[in-house]
Scaffold this motif. Structure first.
Motif, mmCIF file in Angstrom:
data_model
loop_
_atom_site.group_PDB
_atom_site.id
_atom_site.type_symbol
_atom_site.label_atom_id
_atom_site.label_comp_id
_atom_site.label_asym_id
_atom_site.label_seq_id
_atom_site.Cartn_x
_atom_site.Cartn_y
_atom_site.Cartn_z
ATOM 1 N N MET A 145 82.565 28.662 -4.211
ATOM 2 C CA MET A 145 82.977 28.167 -2.937
ATOM 3 C C MET A 145 83.160 27.027 -2.709
ATOM 4 N N ARG A 146 84.309 26.564 -2.838
ATOM 5 C CA ARG A 146 83.825 24.303 -2.840
ATOM 6 C C ARG A 146 83.786 23.878 -1.950
ATOM 7 N N GLN A 147 82.565 23.181 -1.889
ATOM 8 C CA GLN A 147 81.684 22.550 -1.139
ATOM 9 C C GLN A 147 82.464 21.237 -0.401
ATOM 10 N N PRO A 148 82.471 20.994 1.456
ATOM 11 C CA PRO A 148 83.432 20.271 1.834
ATOM 12 C C PRO A 148 83.389 18.547 1.113
ATOM 13 N N ASP A 149 81.941 18.151 1.030
ATOM 14 C CA ASP A 149 81.923 16.724 -0.005
ATOM 15 C C ASP A 149 80.818 16.801 -0.853
ATOM 16 N N ILE A 150 80.005 16.072 -1.331
ATOM 17 C CA ILE A 150 79.336 16.510 -2.397
ATOM 18 C C ILE A 150 78.836 14.954 -2.529
ATOM 19 N N GLU A 151 76.651 15.395 -2.939
ATOM 20 C CA GLU A 151 76.405 14.954 -2.775
ATOM 21 C C GLU A 151 74.910 14.198 -3.938
ATOM 22 N N ILE A 152 75.201 13.548 -4.646
ATOM 23 C CA ILE A 152 73.844 13.520 -5.735
ATOM 24 C C ILE A 152 73.011 12.384 -5.433
ATOM 25 N N TYR A 153 72.273 12.040 -6.686
ATOM 26 C CA TYR A 153 70.985 11.026 -6.671
ATOM 27 C C TYR A 153 70.953 10.753 -7.158
ATOM 28 N N VAL A 154 70.798 9.300 -8.320
ATOM 29 C CA VAL A 154 70.610 8.603 -9.172
ATOM 30 C C VAL A 154 69.734 7.419 -9.387
ATOM 31 N N ARG A 155 68.977 7.841 -10.151
ATOM 32 C CA ARG A 155 67.824 6.200 -9.572
ATOM 33 C C ARG A 155 68.805 4.853 -9.565
ATOM 34 N N GLU A 156 68.002 4.119 -9.075
ATOM 35 C CA GLU A 156 68.925 3.466 -8.573
ATOM 36 C C GLU A 156 69.240 2.070 -9.808
ATOM 37 N N GLU A 157 68.314 2.162 -10.416
ATOM 38 C CA GLU A 157 69.007 0.796 -11.730
ATOM 39 C C GLU A 157 70.012 1.951 -12.889
ATOM 40 N N ASN A 158 70.521 3.142 -11.940
ATOM 41 C CA ASN A 158 71.658 3.343 -13.030
ATOM 42 C C ASN A 158 73.006 3.191 -12.127
ATOM 43 N N LEU A 159 72.887 2.849 -11.209
ATOM 44 C CA LEU A 159 73.923 3.228 -10.380
ATOM 45 C C LEU A 159 75.401 1.753 -10.998
ATOM 46 N N ASP A 160 74.952 0.812 -11.325
ATOM 47 C CA ASP A 160 76.063 0.344 -12.273
ATOM 48 C C ASP A 160 76.372 0.692 -13.411
ATOM 49 N N ALA A 161 75.821 1.836 -13.744
ATOM 50 C CA ALA A 161 76.419 2.616 -15.332
ATOM 51 C C ALA A 161 77.214 3.399 -14.544
ATOM 52 N N LEU A 162 76.981 4.144 -12.965
ATOM 53 C CA LEU A 162 77.462 5.442 -12.119
ATOM 54 C C LEU A 162 78.989 5.180 -12.137
ATOM 55 N N THR A 163 79.068 3.855 -11.240
ATOM 56 C CA THR A 163 80.085 2.899 -10.237
ATOM 57 C C THR A 163 81.159 2.338 -11.589
ATOM 58 N N THR A 164 80.633 2.557 -12.889
ATOM 59 C CA THR A 164 81.818 1.950 -14.556
ATOM 60 C C THR A 164 81.805 2.710 -14.222
ATOM 61 N N TRP A 165 80.856 4.597 -14.816
ATOM 62 C CA TRP A 165 81.595 5.617 -14.995
ATOM 63 C C TRP A 165 82.078 6.137 -14.726
ATOM 64 N N LEU A 166 82.135 6.115 -13.461
ATOM 65 C CA LEU A 166 83.491 6.609 -12.189
ATOM 66 C C LEU A 166 85.065 6.243 -12.251
ATOM 67 N N GLY A 167 84.803 5.056 -12.273
ATOM 68 C CA GLY A 167 86.314 4.120 -13.115
ATOM 69 C C GLY A 167 86.786 4.400 -14.039
ATOM 70 N N GLN A 168 86.029 4.636 -15.136
ATOM 71 C CA GLN A 168 86.457 4.436 -16.494
ATOM 72 C C GLN A 168 87.179 6.429 -16.597
ATOM 73 N N GLU A 169 85.880 7.219 -15.366
ATOM 74 C CA GLU A 169 86.313 8.556 -16.117
ATOM 75 C C GLU A 169 87.110 8.887 -15.210
ATOM 76 N N LEU A 170 87.131 8.744 -13.677
ATOM 77 C CA LEU A 170 88.167 9.457 -13.003
ATOM 78 C C LEU A 170 89.325 9.105 -11.801
ATOM 79 N N GLY A 171 89.075 7.572 -12.252
ATOM 80 C CA GLY A 171 90.193 7.415 -11.264
ATOM 81 C C GLY A 171 90.324 5.071 -10.904
ATOM 82 N N SER A 172 90.634 5.515 -10.392
ATOM 83 C CA SER A 172 90.429 3.463 -9.827
ATOM 84 C C SER A 172 88.397 3.744 -9.094
ATOM 85 N N LEU A 173 88.295 3.010 -9.006
ATOM 86 C CA LEU A 173 87.330 2.926 -7.793
ATOM 87 C C LEU A 173 87.356 1.464 -7.166
#
Length: 128
Positions: free
Chosen positions: A1-29
Protein backbone atom coordinates in the motif's frame (compact mmCIF):
# COMPACT_ATOMS: atom_id res chain seq x y z
CA UNK A 1 0.00 0.00 0.00
CA UNK A 2 1.41 3.38 -1.03
CA UNK A 3 2.17 5.74 1.83
CA UNK A 4 0.74 9.28 1.61
CA UNK A 5 4.18 10.76 2.28
CA UNK A 6 7.75 9.53 2.74
CA UNK A 7 10.24 10.23 5.52
CA UNK A 8 13.77 8.96 5.91
CA UNK A 9 16.74 9.90 8.07
CA UNK A 10 20.30 10.46 6.88
CA UNK A 11 23.40 11.61 8.74
CA UNK A 12 23.93 15.36 8.64
CA UNK A 13 27.24 15.02 6.77
CA UNK A 14 25.41 13.24 3.91
CA UNK A 15 22.84 15.96 3.15
CA UNK A 16 24.79 17.55 0.30
CA UNK A 17 25.34 14.15 -1.32
CA UNK A 18 21.63 13.37 -0.89
CA UNK A 19 20.42 16.58 -2.52
CA UNK A 20 22.90 16.14 -5.39
CA UNK A 21 21.71 12.55 -5.90
CA UNK A 22 18.03 13.56 -5.81
CA UNK A 23 18.59 16.18 -8.51
CA UNK A 24 20.64 13.85 -10.71
CA UNK A 25 18.53 10.71 -10.35
CA UNK A 26 14.96 11.92 -10.01
CA UNK A 27 14.53 15.29 -11.61
CA UNK A 28 14.77 18.97 -10.90
CA UNK A 29 15.40 19.92 -7.27
CA UNK A 30 14.82 23.48 -6.10
CA UNK A 31 15.88 24.25 -2.53
CA UNK A 32 15.42 27.46 -0.58
CA UNK A 33 18.20 28.61 1.75
CA UNK A 34 18.38 27.16 5.25
CA UNK A 35 16.04 28.79 7.78
CA UNK A 36 17.91 27.84 10.94
CA UNK A 37 17.60 24.01 10.97
CA UNK A 38 14.96 23.71 8.24
CA UNK A 39 15.29 23.76 4.47
CA UNK A 40 12.31 23.50 2.15
CA UNK A 41 12.09 22.88 -1.53
CA UNK A 42 10.43 21.08 -4.40
CA UNK A 43 11.48 17.97 -6.25
CA UNK A 44 9.97 17.62 -9.72
CA UNK A 45 9.54 14.02 -10.80
CA UNK A 46 7.90 13.79 -14.20
CA UNK A 47 4.72 15.83 -13.96
CA UNK A 48 4.62 15.88 -10.14
CA UNK A 49 6.02 18.65 -7.96
CA UNK A 50 6.82 17.09 -4.60
CA UNK A 51 7.25 19.35 -1.55
CA UNK A 52 10.41 18.46 0.35
CA UNK A 53 11.51 19.45 3.85
CA UNK A 54 14.86 18.70 5.45
CA UNK A 55 15.22 19.15 9.21
CA UNK A 56 18.75 19.08 10.58
CA UNK A 57 19.33 17.59 14.05
CA UNK A 58 15.91 15.91 13.99
CA UNK A 59 17.46 13.00 15.91
CA UNK A 60 20.91 13.92 17.15
CA UNK A 61 23.28 13.82 14.16
CA UNK A 62 20.47 12.56 11.92
CA UNK A 63 18.43 14.78 9.61
CA UNK A 64 14.83 14.09 8.66
CA UNK A 65 14.06 14.20 4.94
CA UNK A 66 10.32 14.43 4.30
CA UNK A 67 8.66 14.17 0.90
CA UNK A 68 5.11 15.50 1.41
CA UNK A 69 3.36 13.70 -1.43
CA UNK A 70 1.88 10.38 -2.44
CA UNK A 71 3.45 10.89 -5.90
CA UNK A 72 7.04 10.01 -5.02
CA UNK A 73 8.81 7.26 -6.96
CA UNK A 74 8.56 5.06 -3.85
CA UNK A 75 5.65 3.14 -2.34
CA UNK A 76 7.00 3.36 1.22
CA UNK A 77 9.62 4.84 3.51
CA UNK A 78 11.55 1.58 3.22
CA UNK A 79 11.57 1.70 -0.59
CA UNK A 80 12.92 5.24 -0.43
CA UNK A 81 15.56 4.30 2.16
CA UNK A 82 16.72 1.41 -0.01
CA UNK A 83 17.03 3.63 -3.09
CA UNK A 84 18.90 6.35 -1.20
CA UNK A 85 21.27 3.82 0.34
CA UNK A 86 22.04 2.37 -3.11
CA UNK A 87 22.66 5.88 -4.43
CA UNK A 88 24.81 7.16 -1.57
CA UNK A 89 26.30 4.01 -0.05
CA UNK A 90 25.73 5.64 3.36
CA UNK A 91 23.43 4.47 6.15
CA UNK A 92 19.77 5.46 5.86
CA UNK A 93 17.07 4.95 8.48
CA UNK A 94 13.28 4.85 8.35
CA UNK A 95 10.41 3.82 10.57
CA UNK A 96 9.04 0.29 10.32
CA UNK A 97 5.42 1.14 9.74
CA UNK A 98 5.12 4.78 8.83
CA UNK A 99 4.10 7.53 11.22
CA UNK A 100 1.13 7.61 13.55
CA UNK A 101 -0.24 10.23 15.95
CA UNK A 102 -1.24 7.49 18.37
CA UNK A 103 0.69 7.79 21.64
CA UNK A 104 0.48 4.04 22.25
CA UNK A 105 1.71 3.13 18.76
CA UNK A 106 3.62 -0.17 19.24
CA UNK A 107 5.84 0.64 16.23
CA UNK A 108 6.88 4.10 17.45
CA UNK A 109 10.42 3.06 18.45
CA UNK A 110 10.88 0.38 15.77
CA UNK A 111 13.15 1.42 12.93
CA UNK A 112 15.09 -0.09 10.05
CA UNK A 113 18.63 0.89 9.20
CA UNK A 114 20.14 0.09 5.84
CA UNK A 115 23.91 0.07 5.56
CA UNK A 116 26.81 -2.05 4.29
CA UNK A 117 25.73 -4.85 6.67
CA UNK A 118 22.24 -5.02 5.12
CA UNK A 119 18.82 -4.17 6.55
CA UNK A 120 18.36 -4.46 10.29
CA UNK A 121 15.38 -3.65 12.47
CA UNK A 122 16.31 -1.90 15.71
CA UNK A 123 14.85 0.16 18.52
CA UNK A 124 15.76 3.81 18.12
CA UNK A 125 14.86 5.80 21.15
CA UNK A 126 15.19 9.28 19.80
CA UNK A 127 15.91 11.82 22.48
CA UNK A 128 14.26 15.19 22.04
Amino acid sequence: MRQPDIEIYVREENLDALTTWLGQELGSLELKPWNELVRRGTLTCGEHRIPLMIVRKAAGKWASVWFDSAHTPWESDLDCARAVYLGLQEEVRCSVGGWSEEEDDPDADRWIKINASGEVEFTWQIKA
